[in-house]
Design a protein around this motif. Structure first.
Motif, short mmCIF file in Angstrom:
data_model
loop_
_atom_site.label_atom_id
_atom_site.label_comp_id
_atom_site.label_asym_id
_atom_site.label_seq_id
_atom_site.Cartn_x
_atom_site.Cartn_y
_atom_site.Cartn_z
N THR A 8 0.85 -1.20 0.00
CA THR A 8 0.00 0.00 0.00
C THR A 8 0.87 1.24 0.00
OG1 THR A 8 -1.55 -1.21 1.39
CG2 THR A 8 -1.91 1.16 1.19
N VAL A 9 0.60 2.14 -0.93
CA VAL A 9 1.31 3.42 -0.89
C VAL A 9 0.44 4.41 -0.11
CG1 VAL A 9 2.83 3.21 -2.88
CG2 VAL A 9 0.50 3.97 -3.25
N ALA A 10 0.99 4.88 1.01
CA ALA A 10 0.21 5.73 1.91
C ALA A 10 1.02 6.94 2.36
CB ALA A 10 -0.22 4.90 3.12
N GLY A 11 1.87 7.42 1.46
CA GLY A 11 2.73 8.55 1.82
C GLY A 11 2.22 9.89 1.32
N GLY A 12 1.07 9.88 0.66
CA GLY A 12 0.55 11.13 0.08
C GLY A 12 0.15 12.13 1.15
N GLN A 13 -0.07 13.36 0.72
CA GLN A 13 -0.39 14.42 1.67
C GLN A 13 -1.90 14.58 1.87
OE1 GLN A 13 2.34 17.20 -0.44
NE2 GLN A 13 3.24 17.53 1.57
N GLY A 14 -2.67 14.01 0.94
CA GLY A 14 -4.14 14.06 1.08
C GLY A 14 -4.70 15.46 1.19
N THR A 15 -4.10 16.40 0.49
CA THR A 15 -4.51 17.81 0.61
C THR A 15 -5.97 18.01 0.22
OG1 THR A 15 -2.57 17.94 -0.83
CG2 THR A 15 -3.14 19.91 0.39
N ARG A 16 -6.39 17.32 -0.85
CA ARG A 16 -7.76 17.55 -1.33
C ARG A 16 -8.81 17.12 -0.31
NH1 ARG A 16 -7.16 14.48 -6.82
NH2 ARG A 16 -5.43 13.58 -5.66
N ARG A 56 9.45 4.54 5.22
CA ARG A 56 9.22 5.90 4.74
C ARG A 56 9.66 6.06 3.30
NH1 ARG A 56 11.47 6.77 9.65
NH2 ARG A 56 10.35 8.08 11.11
N GLN A 57 8.95 6.88 2.56
CA GLN A 57 9.41 7.22 1.22
C GLN A 57 10.39 8.39 1.31
OE1 GLN A 57 5.25 8.94 -0.09
NE2 GLN A 57 6.79 9.47 -1.59
N GLY A 58 11.03 8.68 0.19
CA GLY A 58 11.98 9.78 0.17
C GLY A 58 11.29 11.14 0.07
N VAL A 79 -11.28 7.78 -2.33
CA VAL A 79 -11.66 8.96 -1.55
C VAL A 79 -10.58 10.01 -1.78
CG1 VAL A 79 -12.08 9.86 0.76
CG2 VAL A 79 -12.79 7.54 0.19
N LYS A 80 -10.88 10.96 -2.64
CA LYS A 80 -9.89 11.99 -2.97
C LYS A 80 -10.31 13.35 -2.41
CE LYS A 80 -7.29 9.70 -6.12
NZ LYS A 80 -5.95 9.25 -5.72
N ASN A 81 -11.60 13.67 -2.60
CA ASN A 81 -12.08 15.01 -2.28
C ASN A 81 -13.02 14.97 -1.08
OD1 ASN A 81 -10.88 16.06 -4.77
ND2 ASN A 81 -12.46 14.82 -5.78
P1 UTP Z 1 -2.73 11.17 -4.79
O1 UTP Z 1 -2.23 11.42 -6.13
O2 UTP Z 1 -4.20 11.10 -4.62
O3 UTP Z 1 -2.10 12.25 -3.83
O4 UTP Z 1 -2.08 9.85 -4.26
P2 UTP Z 1 -2.32 12.56 -2.28
O5 UTP Z 1 -1.08 13.23 -1.84
O6 UTP Z 1 -2.73 11.34 -1.49
O7 UTP Z 1 -3.55 13.55 -2.23
P3 UTP Z 1 -3.65 15.08 -2.68
O8 UTP Z 1 -3.30 15.12 -4.14
O9 UTP Z 1 -2.69 15.85 -1.81
O10 UTP Z 1 -5.09 15.43 -2.41
C1 UTP Z 1 -2.43 8.60 -4.76
C2 UTP Z 1 -1.82 7.53 -3.85
O11 UTP Z 1 -0.43 7.63 -3.87
C3 UTP Z 1 0.07 7.80 -2.55
C4 UTP Z 1 -1.09 8.36 -1.76
O12 UTP Z 1 -0.94 8.10 -0.38
C5 UTP Z 1 -2.25 7.62 -2.39
O13 UTP Z 1 -2.34 6.31 -1.88
N1 UTP Z 1 1.21 8.72 -2.59
C6 UTP Z 1 1.14 9.89 -3.27
C7 UTP Z 1 2.35 8.38 -1.90
O14 UTP Z 1 2.41 7.30 -1.25
N2 UTP Z 1 3.39 9.25 -1.92
C8 UTP Z 1 3.37 10.41 -2.59
O15 UTP Z 1 4.39 11.15 -2.58
C9 UTP Z 1 2.21 10.74 -3.31
#
Ligand code: UTP
Length: 475
Positions: free
Chosen positions: A102-110, A184-186, A399-401
Motif C-alpha cells: 500500500t502506498v500511503a505517503g501522500g499528503q491528502g490535501t484535497r 518511509r518514502q523519500g 476517496v480523494k475530495n
Molecule cells: P494522490 O495522487 O491522490 O495524492 O495519491 P495525495 O497526496 O494522497 O492527495 P492530494 O493530491 O494531496 O489530495 C495517490 C496515492 O499515492 C500515494 C497516496 O498516499 C495515495 O495512496 N502517494 C502519493 C504516496 O504514497 N506518496 C506520494 O508522494 C504521493
C-alpha cells in the motif's frame, strides 16, 4: 565552515543556511540533517530540464496508439484464459509468492483530513478506517489460501509515526504484526521558479514526499526487497491507500501477470466518458506508456473508432503488480547509477515559505515547484507489461475530495452497491435504485467476504440465511 554548507554555497543554494547563525544548536543540527538528504546534483539537473528555457514543451505524442488489453469474459474476453489465470494466481498465493503493498505517503490535501489518510473512516455501518478494510481483506485472503500475507506499507516522514501508532493502538487489526512492514518514502525539496531551494522556516527546508513513484527506490532502500527475497516473495500487489473497493489480492490478475512473465502489470477500466480525468494506457515506439489526461489533447481523448466507441478507452486506476527484481532494477536506475530512470514531473504549487527577511509567506498563487515521481512511468521499462480489464464497481472508488466526485459519500455508496450486488448474485432480493444503490444501509465485513467468490463461499455456509436489514453488519 561546515563542508555541507560550503557545498550548498558552491551549488548556488547558500540561501538554505541564510538564518543558520540565528538557530539554536538543536535546530542547526536538524537543518543540517535535512540538507544532507538533498541531492544537489539532482536538483540542478531538474532545474535545467524542467524549469529551464529548454524545458520540454509537452509530452511527445508521435506514434501514440491505444494500448491493447485483456478483456473481461463478459466483454468478449476468453473465459477459459481467465479461469486458467485465476488458477495460476491461486497457486502463487498458496505458495506464498505474493505480498501486498500500500502506498500511503501522500499528503491528502484535497480531502483535508487531519491525519494519515489510512486512518480515515469509510465503511457505511461500522465506519472502519481504510487501513482496517485492507487489513481484513488481506487477513481473509491469507486464510483462504493457507498462507498469511506480508503487507508492505509506504508512509511519509510526515505521517510515519502516526501511522505506526494507529496500528499499535488497534492491535494491527488482527494482522500478524511481524508481517506488517512500514517504511518511509523519500523527500524532495521544493524550489522557486529559478531553482532555488525554498525554506519552510528559518530552520527547515520545504520538503515533500517524492511521489508514489518514489516507492520503487524506497522499497529497495528500506530493505523490503531483500526481505521479500528471503521470504520467497516475487510479486507485489500495489494499491493506493484511498481506495477501499480494491481487490488487494486478485488471483486472476496475478495469474495473467505470471503467465506473461510480466514485470509490471496494470488494471484498466473503460473510461466513463471521453474527458474523464484518468491516465490513458497507450503504446508508443513498441512500449506501453501512461499518458495523463492533461497531456492528451481533447480531440484525441474524444477520438472514436469504426464502431463509434472511444479509441483511447483504457483508463488507469493505479492498481499494479510489480516483479521484485524489476523494482530492484528500477531503483538502481532511479538513483542515477545506471539504465532506466523514472522521470520527475514538475508541479507548480503554493508553497508556504519565508522571505529574505525571514518573514512567513503564505502564497495566494503558485510560487514554486515540487518534483514528483509517478509509479506508472515504470511501465515502459518493464518486460511484457500486461494490462487487464476490470470493472470499476469491483475495484475502484477512491476517496480523494471532501465532497462531490470521489468523496466519502460516493465511496460509501459504491461500497453499498457492491454489497448489494454480492447478495443479489446469491439469490437475495435487494431493493435498489436504478444505479444499484440499495435502499438500506448495511455492511459486509471483509472477513466474511472480500470479493464475489469469497462472499459466495461464506454465504453458502449460512443456514438459514439471515435476513439483511437496515444497519446489518454481516461478519
Ligand atoms: P494522490 O495522487 O491522490 O495524492 O495519491 P495525495 O497526496 O494522497 O492527495 P492530494 O493530491 O494531496 O489530495 C495517490 C496515492 O499515492 C500515494 C497516496 O498516499 C495515495 O495512496 N502517494 C502519493 C504516496 O504514497 N506518496 C506520494 O508522494 C504521493
Amino acid at each position: 565552515m561546515n563542508s555541507l554548507i560550503e557545498k550548498f554555497q558552491q551549488a548556488g543554494q547558500g540561501q538554505v543556511f541564510a538564518f543558520f547563525e540565528e538557530l539554536a544548536p538543536e535546530e542547526q543540527r536538524r537543518l543540517l540533517t535535512e540538507a544532507a538528504e538533498i541531492d544537489l546534483e539532482e536538483v540542478a539537473r531538474l532545474t535545467r530540464t524542467l524549469l529551464g528555457a529548454s524545458a520540454a514543451a509537452g509530452v511527445e505524442l508521435t506514434g501514440l496508439a491505444p494500448a491493447p488489453y485483456i478483456k473481461r469474459p463478459e466483454h468478449g474476453g476468453d473465459a477459459s484464459g481467465w479461469a486458467r489465470a485465476k488458477a495460476v494466481g491461486e497457486a502463487a498465493l498458496r505458495a506464498g509468492r505474493v505480498a501486498a503493498f500500500t502506498v500511503a505517503g501522500g499528503q491528502g490535501t484535497r480531502l483535508g483530513f487531519d491525519g494519515p489518510k489510512g486512518t480515515f473512516r469509510v465503511t457505511p455501518v461500522k465506519a472502519k478506517p481504510l487501513f482496517q478494510v485492507f487489513a481484513e481483506k488481506l487477513r481473509a485472503a491469507g486464510t483462504r489460501y493457507g498462507r498469511p500475507l506480508h503487507w508492505f506499507i509506504m508512509t511519509s516522514h510526515a505521517n510515519h509515526a502516526a501511522t505506526e501508532a494507529f496500528f499499535e493502538e488497534n492491535n494491527h487489526f488482527g494482522f500478524d504484526r511481524g508481517r506488517v512492514h512500514f517504511f518511509r518514502q523519500g523527500r524532495m525539496p521544493a524550489v522557486d521558479f529559478a531553482g532555488k531551494i525554498l525554506l519552510e522556516t528559518k530552520g527547515s527546508v520545504a520538503l515533500s514526499p517524492d511521489g508514489h513513484g518514489g516507492s520503487l527506490r524506497a522499497l529497495a532502500r528500506s530493505g523490503s526487497l531483500d526481505l521479500m527475497a528471503r521470504e520467497g516473495i516475487e510479486t507485489l500487489s500495489y494499491f493506493q491507500v484511498d481506495n477501499p473497493l480494491v481487490r488487494c489480492i486478485d488471483p486472476a490478475f496475478i495469474g495473467w501477470h505470471l503467465e506473461h512473465r510480466s514485470e509490471m502489470s496494470s488494471k484498466m477500466v473503460t473510461k466513463a466518458y471521453a474527458e474523464e480525468k484518468v491516465g490513458h494506457f497507450c503504446t508508443q515506439g513498441g512500449r506501453t506508456v501512461v499518458i495523463e489526461y492533461s497531456d492528451l489533447p481533447l480531440e484525441r481523448q474524444r477520438e472514436t473508432d469504426a464502431t463509434g466507441g472511444l479509441r483511447y478507452l483504457a483508463g488507469s486506476i493505479a492498481i499494479h503488480l510489480l516483479d521484485r527484481e524489476f523494482v530492484r532494477r528500477m531503483a538502481v536506475g532511479a538513483s542515477g547509477a545506471e539504465g532506466a530512470t523514472l522521470p520527475f514531473h514538475r508541479a507548480d504549487k503554493k508553497i508556504p515559505t519565508i522571505d529574505a527577511q525571514g518573514r512567513t509567506v503564505k502564497p495566494e498563487k503558485p510560487n514554486g515547484v515540487k518534483f514528483e515521481l509517478f509509479v506508472f512511468d515504470a511501465i515502459p521499462f518493464a518486460r511484457n507489461p500486461v494490462i487487464i480489464e476490470t470493472l470499476r464497481a469491483d475495484d475502484f472508488s477512491p476517496v480523494k475530495n471532501a465532497t462531490g466526485l470521489d468523496s466519502p459519500a460516493t465511496c460509501r455508496d459504491d461500497q453499498l452497491r457492491q454489497f448489494a450486488r454480492w447478495l443479489r448474485a446469491n439469490g437475495v432480493a435487494v431493493a435498489t435504485d436504478a444505479t444499484g444503490l440499495p435502499a438500506m444501509t448495511f455492511e459486509v465485513s471483509p472477513l466474511f467476504g472480500y470479493d464475489g467468490d469469497s462472499f459466495a463461499e461464506s454465504w453458502r455456509k449460512l443456514t438459514p440465511a439471515p435476513a439483511i436489514c437496515d444497519g446489518h453488519y454481516l461478519a
